[in-house]
Design an enzyme around this catalytic site. Structure first.
Site, PDB file in Angstrom:
ATOM      1  N   ASP A  21      -8.150 -36.244 -15.088  1.00 47.07           N
ATOM      2  CA  ASP A  21      -8.521 -37.000 -16.278  1.00 47.07           C
ATOM      3  C   ASP A  21      -7.855 -36.362 -17.493  1.00 47.07           C
ATOM      4  O   ASP A  21      -7.879 -35.124 -17.645  1.00 47.07           O
ATOM      5  CB  ASP A  21     -10.038 -37.012 -16.457  1.00 47.07           C
ATOM      6  CG  ASP A  21     -10.484 -38.038 -17.492  1.00 47.07           C
ATOM      7  OD1 ASP A  21     -10.697 -39.200 -17.103  1.00 47.07           O
ATOM      8  OD2 ASP A  21     -10.602 -37.673 -18.677  1.00 47.07           O
ATOM      9  N   ASN A  80      -5.141 -41.761 -28.767  1.00 45.49           N
ATOM     10  CA  ASN A  80      -5.082 -43.169 -29.155  1.00 45.49           C
ATOM     11  C   ASN A  80      -5.364 -43.340 -30.647  1.00 45.49           C
ATOM     12  O   ASN A  80      -4.711 -44.140 -31.333  1.00 45.49           O
ATOM     13  CB  ASN A  80      -6.086 -43.984 -28.341  1.00 45.49           C
ATOM     14  CG  ASN A  80      -5.553 -44.353 -26.964  1.00 45.49           C
ATOM     15  OD1 ASN A  80      -4.350 -44.444 -26.755  1.00 45.49           O
ATOM     16  ND2 ASN A  80      -6.462 -44.563 -26.018  1.00 45.49           N
ATOM     17  N   HIS A 106      -2.629 -47.112 -29.563  1.00 46.01           N
ATOM     18  CA  HIS A 106      -2.783 -47.421 -28.133  1.00 46.01           C
ATOM     19  C   HIS A 106      -1.437 -47.571 -27.424  1.00 46.01           C
ATOM     20  O   HIS A 106      -1.322 -47.274 -26.235  1.00 46.01           O
ATOM     21  CB  HIS A 106      -3.613 -48.694 -27.960  1.00 46.01           C
ATOM     22  CG  HIS A 106      -5.061 -48.500 -28.297  1.00 46.01           C
ATOM     23  ND1 HIS A 106      -5.953 -47.924 -27.425  1.00 46.01           N
ATOM     24  CD2 HIS A 106      -5.766 -48.774 -29.428  1.00 46.01           C
ATOM     25  CE1 HIS A 106      -7.154 -47.861 -27.986  1.00 46.01           C
ATOM     26  NE2 HIS A 106      -7.068 -48.373 -29.208  1.00 46.01           N
ATOM     27  N   ASP A 121      -0.442 -45.764 -23.992  1.00 47.70           N
ATOM     28  CA  ASP A 121       0.028 -46.446 -22.780  1.00 47.70           C
ATOM     29  C   ASP A 121       1.318 -45.814 -22.267  1.00 47.70           C
ATOM     30  O   ASP A 121       1.490 -45.617 -21.055  1.00 47.70           O
ATOM     31  CB  ASP A 121       0.262 -47.931 -23.070  1.00 47.70           C
ATOM     32  CG  ASP A 121      -1.041 -48.694 -23.269  1.00 47.70           C
ATOM     33  OD1 ASP A 121      -2.105 -48.149 -22.936  1.00 47.70           O
ATOM     34  OD2 ASP A 121      -0.985 -49.849 -23.749  1.00 47.70           O
ATOM     35  N   ASP A 161       6.336 -37.011  -3.032  1.00 53.48           N
ATOM     36  CA  ASP A 161       6.279 -37.235  -1.584  1.00 53.48           C
ATOM     37  C   ASP A 161       5.029 -36.601  -0.988  1.00 53.48           C
ATOM     38  O   ASP A 161       4.599 -35.512  -1.410  1.00 53.48           O
ATOM     39  CB  ASP A 161       7.515 -36.645  -0.903  1.00 53.48           C
ATOM     40  CG  ASP A 161       8.780 -37.435  -1.227  1.00 53.48           C
ATOM     41  OD1 ASP A 161       8.650 -38.587  -1.697  1.00 53.48           O
ATOM     42  OD2 ASP A 161       9.879 -36.901  -1.011  1.00 53.48           O
ATOM     43  N   GLU A 173      -8.001 -43.453 -18.135  1.00 54.07           N
ATOM     44  CA  GLU A 173      -7.084 -42.315 -18.137  1.00 54.07           C
ATOM     45  C   GLU A 173      -7.366 -41.384 -16.968  1.00 54.07           C
ATOM     46  O   GLU A 173      -7.103 -40.191 -17.023  1.00 54.07           O
ATOM     47  CB  GLU A 173      -7.183 -41.541 -19.468  1.00 54.07           C
ATOM     48  CG  GLU A 173      -8.532 -40.962 -19.774  1.00 54.07           C
ATOM     49  CD  GLU A 173      -9.451 -41.923 -20.538  1.00 54.07           C
ATOM     50  OE1 GLU A 173     -10.476 -41.443 -21.037  1.00 54.07           O
ATOM     51  OE2 GLU A 173      -9.133 -43.121 -20.634  1.00 54.07           O
ATOM     52  N   LYS A 212      -2.969 -34.557   2.451  1.00 57.53           N
ATOM     53  CA  LYS A 212      -3.365 -34.164   3.815  1.00 57.53           C
ATOM     54  C   LYS A 212      -3.146 -32.666   3.999  1.00 57.53           C
ATOM     55  O   LYS A 212      -2.357 -32.242   4.842  1.00 57.53           O
ATOM     56  CB  LYS A 212      -2.568 -34.990   4.834  1.00 57.53           C
ATOM     57  CG  LYS A 212      -2.820 -36.478   4.757  1.00 57.53           C
ATOM     58  CD  LYS A 212      -2.000 -37.258   5.764  1.00 57.53           C
ATOM     59  CE  LYS A 212      -0.538 -37.309   5.364  1.00 57.53           C
ATOM     60  NZ  LYS A 212       0.253 -38.223   6.242  1.00 57.53           N
ATOM     61  N   ARG A 270      -0.918 -29.919 -12.614  1.00 61.21           N
ATOM     62  CA  ARG A 270      -1.432 -29.682 -13.971  1.00 61.21           C
ATOM     63  C   ARG A 270      -0.310 -29.229 -14.910  1.00 61.21           C
ATOM     64  O   ARG A 270      -0.189 -29.730 -16.035  1.00 61.21           O
ATOM     65  CB  ARG A 270      -2.547 -28.625 -13.922  1.00 61.21           C
ATOM     66  CG  ARG A 270      -3.203 -28.372 -15.276  1.00 61.21           C
ATOM     67  CD  ARG A 270      -4.247 -27.264 -15.168  1.00 61.21           C
ATOM     68  NE  ARG A 270      -3.636 -25.973 -14.819  1.00 61.21           N
ATOM     69  CZ  ARG A 270      -3.035 -25.176 -15.705  1.00 61.21           C
ATOM     70  NH1 ARG A 270      -2.966 -25.532 -16.979  1.00 61.21           N
ATOM     71  NH2 ARG A 270      -2.526 -24.018 -15.315  1.00 61.21           N
TER      72      ARG A 270
END
Length: 352
Positions: free
Chosen positions: A231, A239, A244, A248, A261, A271, A278, A292
């Site tokens: 998030d 914004n 906005h 975007d 991949d 957001e 896996k 991050r």
């Protein structure tokens, strides 16, 4: 011409269609239906010997016998499953097309077997649903050759009823050649619309619906599953400060950086993003930290940091949807803990 050009250029994926039918519970029923049809066609070949004009040559007898046995074998193969690969499906189409044409020609009276060309339209339905325009065009070309050959044999036969043949041809043409293109074009359009409903229009990533549908294929054979919920930190302030439109653009840039991949990525909220991997928890933590740092760049117009919550399980069962929901819930809680700690960090659900 515009319609035909649009039909010809429509994209198609055999694997996508098979997965779509499987997801909606149709694939097994369709497989059984095809198997029963093959067996019925084999029985129909045998019954030619109890008609008024049975096969009259040794070659026809041999072909009818081979066709009957193979139809029973192929039908049993369909009934047993599993669903065939795309290559095997194409071979099945060739088998069905050639077998139908040769069976019609082996019959004692071409005039009486001529309406049986409509059986090729049954094969055409399979092609329309499971294959693209190029395979359908090949099917139509074979069907046209079969119809032309049999019509020619009737017209140049002194004992035939030419008027009846023309009447039969008038019925066969729309059934075999007009409706298939229209139906397949409609099916392909519906597929595009259905596919679009699973895509987030802003970022081009899967949405939650697309994530759920892709999950079982993505996790096939996996023993470890890790889910990350990302998030954007203080996105509302971005914004408010830049507008906005800038927000975007920032989300679109983030989405591009998340496409890596061996990761299944989706935008699950305004957001908020979900990433499925896996891998075990240690490897997943490394991936989360790498993401991050990858998502932040001081050179961006709106530099973003993210809070990441991570959840992991070794228990991957057949109910992947339920498993994903549980992992997303745990990862979401961990993500909010990362925000509480100041943001721009990774928190593992099992760590607190």
């Amino acid at each position: 011409m515009t319609f035909l050009r649009s039909w010809w250029n429509q994209s198609f994926s055999y694997d996508w269609m098979v997965q779509y039918l499987r997801t909606h519970g149709v694939l097994s029923a369709l497989r059984v239906c095809i198997g029963v049809c093959c067996i019925c066609f084999g029985m129909a070949a045998v019954t030619t010997y109890i008609t008024a004009v049975p096969p009259t040559s040794i070659l026809a007898d041999v072909f009818i016998a081979a066709g009957t046995v193979s139809a029973f074998v192929v039908g049993a193969r369909w009934l047993r499953g599993p669903w065939p690969s795309e290559r095997t499906s194409l071979l099945f189409i060739v088998y069905a097309e050639v077998g139908t044409t040769m069976s019609l020609l082996a019959y004692g009276s071409t005039q009486m077997s001529f309406p049986g060309c409509a059986l090729l339209a049954v094969v055409g339905v399979y092609v329309q649903i499971l294959h693209g325009p190029r395979v359908l065009l090949a099917h139509l070309a074979w069907s046209a050759g079969t119809v032309a050959l049999m019509f020619g044999l009737i017209i140049f036969s002194a004992e035939s009823d030419r008027g009846l043949a023309v009447s039969q041809l008038a019925v066969l043409l729309p059934v075999m050649f007009s409706f298939p293109v229209l139906l397949q074009s409609l099916l392909l359009s519906l597929r595009v619309d259905a596919d679009g409903a699973k895509i987030d229009p802003l970022t081009g990533l899967r949405n939650r619906r697309g994530l759920d549908e892709e999950l079982s294929r993505f996790l096939r054979g996996a023993t470890d599953v890790s889910v990350m919920v990302l998030d954007v930190d203080r996105f509302k302030s971005i914004n408010d400060r830049f507008g906005h439109q800038c927000g975007d653009v920032a989300l679109q840039l983030m989405a591009r950086r998340l496409i890596v991949d061996d990761l299944l990525v989706a935008r699950t909220g305004g957001e908020e993003f979900a990433v499925v991997a896996k891998v075990g928890v240690e490897r997943a933590e490394s991936v989360a930290e790498w993401l991050r740092t990858r998502l932040f760049s001081a050179q961006d117009m709106c530099p973003l940091t993210v809070s990441i919550g991570l959840a992991h399980t070794h228990d991957v069962d057949n109910d992947t949807g339920t498993a994903l929901t549980g992992l997303l819930r745990r990862a979401d809680v961990a993500m909010y803990e990362a925000k509480r700690r100041g943001g721009n960090q990774v928190v593992i659900a099992a760590d607190w």
